[in-house]
Design a protein around this motif. Structure first.
Motif, PDB file in Angstrom:
ATOM      1  N   THR A 139      -6.815  13.244  53.759  1.00 51.53           N
ATOM      2  CA  THR A 139      -6.373  11.691  53.342  1.00 51.53           C
ATOM      3  C   THR A 139      -7.106  11.370  52.307  1.00 51.53           C
ATOM      4  O   THR A 139      -6.700  10.489  51.352  1.00 51.53           O
ATOM      5  CB  THR A 139      -6.719  10.801  54.408  1.00 51.53           C
ATOM      6  OG1 THR A 139      -8.187  11.103  54.739  1.00 51.53           O
ATOM      7  CG2 THR A 139      -5.682  10.927  55.368  1.00 51.53           C
ATOM      8  N   GLY A 140      -8.283  12.294  51.738  1.00 56.00           N
ATOM      9  CA  GLY A 140      -9.035  11.767  50.479  1.00 56.00           C
ATOM     10  C   GLY A 140      -8.161  11.996  49.370  1.00 56.00           C
ATOM     11  O   GLY A 140      -8.442  11.102  48.171  1.00 56.00           O
ATOM     12  N   ILE A 141      -6.966  12.659  49.382  1.00 58.64           N
ATOM     13  CA  ILE A 141      -6.360  12.934  48.087  1.00 58.64           C
ATOM     14  C   ILE A 141      -5.711  11.675  47.626  1.00 58.64           C
ATOM     15  O   ILE A 141      -5.543  11.410  46.409  1.00 58.64           O
ATOM     16  CB  ILE A 141      -5.054  13.901  48.428  1.00 58.64           C
ATOM     17  CG1 ILE A 141      -4.879  14.581  47.076  1.00 58.64           C
ATOM     18  CG2 ILE A 141      -4.023  13.147  49.047  1.00 58.64           C
ATOM     19  CD1 ILE A 141      -5.445  15.803  46.920  1.00 58.64           C
ATOM     20  N   PHE A 142      -5.387  10.543  48.369  1.00 57.05           N
ATOM     21  CA  PHE A 142      -5.033   9.394  48.139  1.00 57.05           C
ATOM     22  C   PHE A 142      -6.167   8.447  47.419  1.00 57.05           C
ATOM     23  O   PHE A 142      -5.547   7.525  46.878  1.00 57.05           O
ATOM     24  CB  PHE A 142      -4.410   8.532  49.351  1.00 57.05           C
ATOM     25  CG  PHE A 142      -3.030   8.972  49.649  1.00 57.05           C
ATOM     26  CD1 PHE A 142      -2.064   8.770  48.834  1.00 57.05           C
ATOM     27  CD2 PHE A 142      -3.058   9.812  50.779  1.00 57.05           C
ATOM     28  CE1 PHE A 142      -0.707   9.522  49.352  1.00 57.05           C
ATOM     29  CE2 PHE A 142      -1.749  10.402  51.438  1.00 57.05           C
ATOM     30  CZ  PHE A 142      -0.786  10.098  50.699  1.00 57.05           C
ATOM     31  N   TYR A 143      -7.298   8.993  47.235  1.00 53.64           N
ATOM     32  CA  TYR A 143      -8.140   8.341  46.186  1.00 53.64           C
ATOM     33  C   TYR A 143      -7.935   8.372  44.584  1.00 53.64           C
ATOM     34  O   TYR A 143      -8.205   7.756  43.880  1.00 53.64           O
ATOM     35  CB  TYR A 143      -9.544   8.710  46.469  1.00 53.64           C
ATOM     36  CG  TYR A 143     -10.317   8.003  47.852  1.00 53.64           C
ATOM     37  CD1 TYR A 143     -11.190   6.943  47.416  1.00 53.64           C
ATOM     38  CD2 TYR A 143     -10.003   8.429  48.999  1.00 53.64           C
ATOM     39  CE1 TYR A 143     -11.694   6.485  48.523  1.00 53.64           C
ATOM     40  CE2 TYR A 143     -10.500   7.867  50.067  1.00 53.64           C
ATOM     41  CZ  TYR A 143     -11.348   6.811  49.808  1.00 53.64           C
ATOM     42  OH  TYR A 143     -11.854   5.921  50.959  1.00 53.64           O
ATOM     43  N   TYR A 144      -6.945   9.396  44.467  1.00 48.83           N
ATOM     44  CA  TYR A 144      -6.195   9.439  43.221  1.00 48.83           C
ATOM     45  C   TYR A 144      -5.371   8.594  42.905  1.00 48.83           C
ATOM     46  O   TYR A 144      -4.935   8.488  41.777  1.00 48.83           O
ATOM     47  CB  TYR A 144      -5.507  11.058  43.316  1.00 48.83           C
ATOM     48  CG  TYR A 144      -6.559  12.083  42.384  1.00 48.83           C
ATOM     49  CD1 TYR A 144      -7.720  12.204  42.644  1.00 48.83           C
ATOM     50  CD2 TYR A 144      -5.827  12.989  41.653  1.00 48.83           C
ATOM     51  CE1 TYR A 144      -8.582  13.042  41.937  1.00 48.83           C
ATOM     52  CE2 TYR A 144      -6.401  13.945  40.906  1.00 48.83           C
ATOM     53  CZ  TYR A 144      -8.027  14.020  41.117  1.00 48.83           C
ATOM     54  OH  TYR A 144      -8.596  14.880  40.469  1.00 48.83           O
ATOM     55  N   LEU A 145      -4.816   8.099  43.913  1.00 46.27           N
ATOM     56  CA  LEU A 145      -3.464   7.328  43.661  1.00 46.27           C
ATOM     57  C   LEU A 145      -3.556   6.144  42.605  1.00 46.27           C
ATOM     58  O   LEU A 145      -2.737   6.039  41.581  1.00 46.27           O
ATOM     59  CB  LEU A 145      -2.920   6.507  44.773  1.00 46.27           C
ATOM     60  CG  LEU A 145      -1.700   6.026  45.017  1.00 46.27           C
ATOM     61  CD1 LEU A 145      -0.564   6.957  44.481  1.00 46.27           C
ATOM     62  CD2 LEU A 145      -1.256   5.602  46.295  1.00 46.27           C
ATOM     63  N   PRO A 146      -4.601   5.163  42.509  1.00 46.24           N
ATOM     64  CA  PRO A 146      -4.651   4.287  41.509  1.00 46.24           C
ATOM     65  C   PRO A 146      -4.947   4.984  40.291  1.00 46.24           C
ATOM     66  O   PRO A 146      -4.269   4.508  39.230  1.00 46.24           O
ATOM     67  CB  PRO A 146      -6.096   3.546  42.000  1.00 46.24           C
ATOM     68  CG  PRO A 146      -6.291   3.687  43.232  1.00 46.24           C
ATOM     69  CD  PRO A 146      -5.941   5.146  43.618  1.00 46.24           C
ATOM     70  N   ILE A 147      -5.651   5.624  40.105  1.00 41.52           N
ATOM     71  CA  ILE A 147      -6.099   6.323  38.970  1.00 41.52           C
ATOM     72  C   ILE A 147      -4.839   6.930  38.308  1.00 41.52           C
ATOM     73  O   ILE A 147      -4.604   7.039  37.093  1.00 41.52           O
ATOM     74  CB  ILE A 147      -7.005   7.492  38.906  1.00 41.52           C
ATOM     75  CG1 ILE A 147      -8.432   6.951  39.567  1.00 41.52           C
ATOM     76  CG2 ILE A 147      -7.405   8.000  37.589  1.00 41.52           C
ATOM     77  CD1 ILE A 147      -9.356   8.050  40.286  1.00 41.52           C
ATOM     78  N   MET A 148      -4.046   8.036  39.021  1.00 40.78           N
ATOM     79  CA  MET A 148      -2.961   8.328  38.522  1.00 40.78           C
ATOM     80  C   MET A 148      -1.720   7.493  38.147  1.00 40.78           C
ATOM     81  O   MET A 148      -1.183   7.501  36.953  1.00 40.78           O
ATOM     82  CB  MET A 148      -2.387   9.537  39.733  1.00 40.78           C
ATOM     83  CG  MET A 148      -3.194  10.531  39.896  1.00 40.78           C
ATOM     84  SD  MET A 148      -3.499  11.584  38.756  1.00 40.78           S
ATOM     85  CE  MET A 148      -2.191  12.653  38.620  1.00 40.78           C
TER      86      MET A 148
END
Lengths: 180, 115
Positions: free
Chosen positions: A138-147
């Protein structure tokens, strides 16, 4: 039967998209975040959507991702699946928005800049969704705002480039040569 | 840039703020109520510890190619000592939040706090 003109035009656009796809990897991005890129190949996708139809655009996108990853040696890697799903998601959304664009109601009309930004956002969302499926962390979603945030300036820039390209093609009278 | 484009960009920026906020103030993350640490080696579960119920500090000695000592305290866990080459596991420090992870590749050992 497929006309020769159509075949060669598609081939030229696929070649252009692959070159942009590979060239992009060579440009250093002043960002410490891996994964943020300009999305130059998206210009060709949107160009194909504007000049031709969504079927042709999808064909170009699929050929570009498969052949591009074959040339960069990432075929059937994680990187391939990421760029493939991202590109398909972007094409779907941009095709949808372009279908809405010529509609009579002013409500849904977007300019190329807006469609390009939306395409960049869809590319990043599709990529992250695939990454979440493959990596299952689930850590992958920490990318969401930046992307998502990065998709605004990159989409704007590629949209500007496409607008200038279309203006140039039109003013120099080469646009008619492109049309199938 | 048409009016609709500006609305669309605003929606994306709002989505950025919303997702960022959700991740920052994630309910389970902020309170840190339920921390379960799992120690695995060679893909086999060695031990599963509820860090909140640890009453006194203790140490676990891992078998394997290298000698490693895991230290458990109330609410946190770490690789205390290891004689593996790079000691990346020890440098990872204390694990105390869900999602924290420390890995020793040479000894194929992983400590992870479950989300």
């Amino acid at each position: 039967m497929v006309s020769t003109k159509r075949l060669t035009t598609i081939a030229v656009l696929v070649a252009l998209a692959i070159v942009l796809h590979l060239f992009e990897a060579l440009i250093p991005i002043p960002f410490p975040i891996p994964g943020v890129k300009l999305g130059l190949a998206n210009i060709v996708t949107l160009l194909a959507l504007v000049l031709f139809d969504s079927k042709t655009a999808f064909l170009i996108v699929i050929l570009r991702t498969v052949l591009g990853s074959l040339l960069s040696g990432t075929l059937l890697n994680i990187a391939f699946f990421l760029s493939f799903s991202g590109a398909i998601a972007a094409t779907c959304l941009m095709a949808l928005l372009l279908q809405l664009a010529p509609a009579a109601s002013f409500k849904f009309r977007f300019s190329l800049l807006g469609i390009s930004v939306a395409g960049a956002a869809a590319h990043n969302l599709g990529q992250l969704a695939m990454a979440a499926l493959l990596i299952k962390h689930t850590g992958i979603f920490y990318y969401l705002p930046i992307m998502l945030l990065s998709s605004v300036p990159t989409g704007f820039l590629t949209g500007l480039l496409l607008r200038e390209l279309l203006n140039y093609l039109q003013s120099s009278g080469q646009l008619d040569d492109f049309l199938i | 840039m048409k009016r609709n484009d500006i609305i669309l960009t605003m929606i994306i920026i709002l989505a950025v703020i919303a997702t960022w906020g959700c991740l920052k103030w994630h309910p389970g993350r902020a309170e840190n109520t339920h921390c379960i640490a799992t120690i695995t080696q060679n893909h086999k579960l060695i031990e599963r510890i509820d860090l909140n119920t640890v009453s006194e500090a203790r140490e676990i000695i891992l078998p394997g190619k290298y000698h490693e000592i895991i230290q458990v305290e109330k609410g946190r866990i770490r690789f205390k000592e290891a004689n593996c080459p790079d000691k990346i596991c020890v440098k990872a420090g204390w694990l105390e939040k869900p999602g924290d992870i420390a890995v020793c590749l040479p000894n194929k050992a992983v400590i992870k706090i479950e989300d």
